[in-house]
Write an enzyme that holds these catalytic residues in place. Structure first.
Site, PDB file in Angstrom:
ATOM      1  N   TYR A   1       0.864  -1.182   0.000  1.00  0.00           N
ATOM      2  CA  TYR A   1       0.000   0.000   0.000  1.00  0.00           C
ATOM      3  C   TYR A   1       0.909   1.242   0.000  1.00  0.00           C
ATOM      4  O   TYR A   1       1.361   1.718   1.047  1.00  0.00           O
ATOM      5  CB  TYR A   1      -0.953   0.018   1.207  1.00  0.00           C
ATOM      6  CG  TYR A   1      -1.816  -1.228   1.348  1.00  0.00           C
ATOM      7  CD1 TYR A   1      -1.987  -2.120   0.290  1.00  0.00           C
ATOM      8  CD2 TYR A   1      -2.453  -1.516   2.548  1.00  0.00           C
ATOM      9  CE1 TYR A   1      -2.762  -3.262   0.419  1.00  0.00           C
ATOM     10  CE2 TYR A   1      -3.242  -2.659   2.688  1.00  0.00           C
ATOM     11  CZ  TYR A   1      -3.381  -3.531   1.624  1.00  0.00           C
ATOM     12  OH  TYR A   1      -4.149  -4.671   1.767  1.00  0.00           O
TER      13      TYR A   1
ATOM     14  N   SER B   1      -2.198 -14.766   3.324  1.00  0.00           N
ATOM     15  CA  SER B   1      -3.252 -14.140   2.533  1.00  0.00           C
ATOM     16  C   SER B   1      -3.099 -14.563   1.081  1.00  0.00           C
ATOM     17  O   SER B   1      -1.967 -14.748   0.606  1.00  0.00           O
ATOM     18  CB  SER B   1      -3.124 -12.615   2.660  1.00  0.00           C
ATOM     19  OG  SER B   1      -4.182 -11.978   1.995  1.00  0.00           O
TER      20      SER B   1
ATOM     21  N   LEU C   1     -16.858  -4.603   1.670  1.00  0.00           N
ATOM     22  CA  LEU C   1     -17.919  -3.767   1.084  1.00  0.00           C
ATOM     23  C   LEU C   1     -17.911  -3.883  -0.439  1.00  0.00           C
ATOM     24  O   LEU C   1     -18.529  -3.066  -1.128  1.00  0.00           O
ATOM     25  CB  LEU C   1     -17.741  -2.301   1.520  1.00  0.00           C
ATOM     26  CG  LEU C   1     -17.880  -2.052   3.027  1.00  0.00           C
ATOM     27  CD1 LEU C   1     -17.562  -0.598   3.386  1.00  0.00           C
ATOM     28  CD2 LEU C   1     -19.303  -2.412   3.503  1.00  0.00           C
TER      29      LEU C   1
HETATM   30  P1  NAP Z   1     -13.893  -2.392   0.900  1.00  0.00           P
HETATM   31  O1  NAP Z   1     -13.640  -2.402   2.333  1.00  0.00           O
HETATM   32  O2  NAP Z   1     -14.747  -3.411   0.295  1.00  0.00           O
HETATM   33  O3  NAP Z   1     -14.479  -0.964   0.467  1.00  0.00           O
HETATM   34  C1  NAP Z   1     -13.946   0.191   1.024  1.00  0.00           C
HETATM   35  C2  NAP Z   1     -14.391   1.405   0.230  1.00  0.00           C
HETATM   36  O4  NAP Z   1     -15.808   1.585   0.280  1.00  0.00           O
HETATM   37  C3  NAP Z   1     -13.798   2.680   0.813  1.00  0.00           C
HETATM   38  O5  NAP Z   1     -12.487   2.901   0.389  1.00  0.00           O
HETATM   39  C4  NAP Z   1     -14.789   3.722   0.287  1.00  0.00           C
HETATM   40  O6  NAP Z   1     -14.473   3.954  -1.080  1.00  0.00           O
HETATM   41  C5  NAP Z   1     -16.119   2.972   0.389  1.00  0.00           C
HETATM   42  N1  NAP Z   1     -16.766   3.168   1.705  1.00  0.00           N
HETATM   43  C6  NAP Z   1     -16.317   2.729   2.932  1.00  0.00           C
HETATM   44  N2  NAP Z   1     -17.161   3.080   3.905  1.00  0.00           N
HETATM   45  C7  NAP Z   1     -18.185   3.739   3.304  1.00  0.00           C
HETATM   46  C8  NAP Z   1     -19.353   4.352   3.800  1.00  0.00           C
HETATM   47  N3  NAP Z   1     -19.673   4.342   5.085  1.00  0.00           N
HETATM   48  N4  NAP Z   1     -20.182   4.950   2.887  1.00  0.00           N
HETATM   49  C9  NAP Z   1     -19.889   4.965   1.583  1.00  0.00           C
HETATM   50  N5  NAP Z   1     -18.780   4.416   1.061  1.00  0.00           N
HETATM   51  C10 NAP Z   1     -17.931   3.803   1.918  1.00  0.00           C
HETATM   52  O7  NAP Z   1     -12.518  -2.418   0.061  1.00  0.00           O
HETATM   53  P2  NAP Z   1     -11.010  -2.205   0.497  1.00  0.00           P
HETATM   54  O8  NAP Z   1     -10.823  -1.043   1.392  1.00  0.00           O
HETATM   55  O9  NAP Z   1     -10.220  -2.217  -0.754  1.00  0.00           O
HETATM   56  O10 NAP Z   1     -10.704  -3.539   1.292  1.00  0.00           O
HETATM   57  C11 NAP Z   1     -10.699  -3.561   2.712  1.00  0.00           C
HETATM   58  C12 NAP Z   1      -9.332  -3.755   3.239  1.00  0.00           C
HETATM   59  O11 NAP Z   1      -8.907  -5.087   2.944  1.00  0.00           O
HETATM   60  C13 NAP Z   1      -8.258  -2.887   2.576  1.00  0.00           C
HETATM   61  O12 NAP Z   1      -8.261  -1.580   3.066  1.00  0.00           O
HETATM   62  C14 NAP Z   1      -7.031  -3.670   2.876  1.00  0.00           C
HETATM   63  O13 NAP Z   1      -6.576  -3.360   4.175  1.00  0.00           O
HETATM   64  C15 NAP Z   1      -7.509  -5.097   2.793  1.00  0.00           C
HETATM   65  N6  NAP Z   1      -7.198  -5.773   1.518  1.00  0.00           N
HETATM   66  C16 NAP Z   1      -6.360  -6.844   1.556  1.00  0.00           C
HETATM   67  C17 NAP Z   1      -6.050  -7.519   0.409  1.00  0.00           C
HETATM   68  C18 NAP Z   1      -5.122  -8.694   0.483  1.00  0.00           C
HETATM   69  O14 NAP Z   1      -4.617  -9.121  -0.561  1.00  0.00           O
HETATM   70  N7  NAP Z   1      -4.891  -9.231   1.650  1.00  0.00           N
HETATM   71  C19 NAP Z   1      -6.590  -7.119  -0.829  1.00  0.00           C
HETATM   72  C20 NAP Z   1      -7.449  -6.032  -0.819  1.00  0.00           C
HETATM   73  C21 NAP Z   1      -7.762  -5.368   0.342  1.00  0.00           C
HETATM   74  P3  NAP Z   1     -15.089   5.143  -1.973  1.00  0.00           P
HETATM   75  O15 NAP Z   1     -15.343   6.312  -1.087  1.00  0.00           O
HETATM   76  O16 NAP Z   1     -14.049   5.367  -3.019  1.00  0.00           O
HETATM   77  O17 NAP Z   1     -16.348   4.553  -2.543  1.00  0.00           O
END
Ligand code: NAP
Length: 314
Positions: A58, A156, A207
């Site tokens: 990241y 992971s 999400l």
């Molecule tokens: P997510 O949690 O599915 O979606 C997060 C996104 O949704 C936010 O960045 C924001 O984006 C939107 N959001 C969040 N809360 C909201 C609310 N209350 N109202 C409206 N929109 C909202 O996706 P992610 O952040 O990519 O994934 C979660 C975490 O998983 C990551 O931060 C990371 O730490 C981890 N991850 C790990 C791997 C791995 O390979 N291990 C891969 C991917 C992710 P917008 O405002 O742009 O819509």
């Protein structure tokens, strides 16, 4: 909400964490602001969120540096924060993954320096490489655990075979894989093995990158360098079906005086197979709102209703 135990380790974390890929993750999202990222973290910590999920990749170290800087601030107590970070991408050549003991040992040292801390609470191998026997990779992490540099061991993006090889000596505490109401393959692939071996599960993309928040009606377009630009969930008929299903959550959310996002997060919190949920955030208001999901207690009937609504994506 009570803290959750991570696998067989002595680590306890909040069941709702913060995904920190938008804190310094300039290689994943366009237009991020580092100060805003730091504010997102401060807001999470002020709202009872203790589990912070980051990774070397990241921002190629930037996310860890920003988190390390905030944790130096007087207001925060490092010992109350659970830092989860990951490594596998080779610095300077991120397409190449490395799980060798030498690489992982150095990666932990480098992460400790960027995070300005003496220990990492949860350290994950972020992706498998092709060459390292997974039990040898985990043996190196076990040594780092014994040395007090990490407190829990995770993997992971592993297949079940790789997880089994990694867990040959029973040292794996936690698995992080994609899982959401839209992507439920982990239920059959991993959940039985995890339950049998006391391994915690943290879903990523809970999400569905924002799709499960209920804020999309029309197909969005993302910058080419945004990881969502190639995501098939945001396209065509699948997108339309997702939006239609997500909208059916609105009356259920209203019954709890909650938003759709909070309802979805509450569903994960009630799911017995899920240890902690780590929604990402790009705005401070999103973190404040998401933290409130910890106060929502779904009835069994509503939990099952939501499960049923999304079964079509299984
Ligand atoms: P997510 O949690 O599915 O979606 C997060 C996104 O949704 C936010 O960045 C924001 O984006 C939107 N959001 C969040 N809360 C909201 C609310 N209350 N109202 C409206 N929109 C909202 O996706 P992610 O952040 O990519 O994934 C979660 C975490 O998983 C990551 O931060 C990371 O730490 C981890 N991850 C790990 C791997 C791995 O390979 N291990 C891969 C991917 C992710 P917008 O405002 O742009 O819509």
């Amino acid at each position: 909400m009570a803290d959750v135990k991570i696998g067989k380790s002595a680590v306890y974390a909040s069941s709702l964490g913060l995904g920190a890929n938008a804190i310094g993750g300039h290689n994943l999202f366009a237009g991020l602001d580092d100060e805003q990222g730091k504010d997102i973290l401060r807001t999470a910590l002020r709202n009872g969120i203790t589990l912070i999920d980051t990774a070397y990749i990241y921002g190629e170290g930037r996310s860890e540096e920003l988190i390390g800087a905030v944790l130096q601030e007087k207001e925060f107590d490092r010992s109350k924060v659970i830092i989860a970070t990951k490594a596998a991408h080779t610095p300077g050549n991120p397409d190449k993954k490395d799980n060798s003991p030498a690489f992982l040992t150095q990666a932990v040292e480098d992460a400790l320096a960027r995070l300005q801390t003496a220990y990492i609470d949860i350290f994950y191998i972020h992706f498998p490489d092709e060459q390292t026997p997974k039990n040898e990779a985990i043996a190196a992490l076990h040594q780092l655990k014994e040395a007090g540099k990490i407190r829990a061991i995770g993997v992971s993006n592993f297949s079940l075979d790789q997880l089994q090889e990694a867990n040959q000596d029973g040292y794996v505490d936690i698995l992080e894989e994609e899982y959401s109401l839209l992507h439920r393959q982990a239920e059959t692939t991993f959940f039985p093995y995890l339950a049998e071996h006391d391994i915690s599960f943290v879903p990523y993309f809970p999400l569905a990158s924002g799709l499960l928040t209920g804020k999309y009606e029309k197909e969005p377009t993302f910058a080419e360098n945004d990881i969502r630009s190639s995501n098939p969930d945001f396209k065509g008929e699948r997108f339309a079906k997702i939006v239609e299903t997500v909208n059916q959550l609105k009356p259920i959310a209203d019954n709890y005086d909650a938003t759709i996002t909070q309802l979805v997060l509450a569903w994960y919190l009630k799911n017995p197979e899920i240890t902690a949920v780590i929604p990402g955030a790009k705005k401070v208001e999103q973190v404040t709102a998401n933290a409130q999901a910890m106060d929502i207690h779904l009835t069994k009937a509503d939990y099952q209703l939501i499960d049923h609504l999304f079964a079509v994506f299984n």
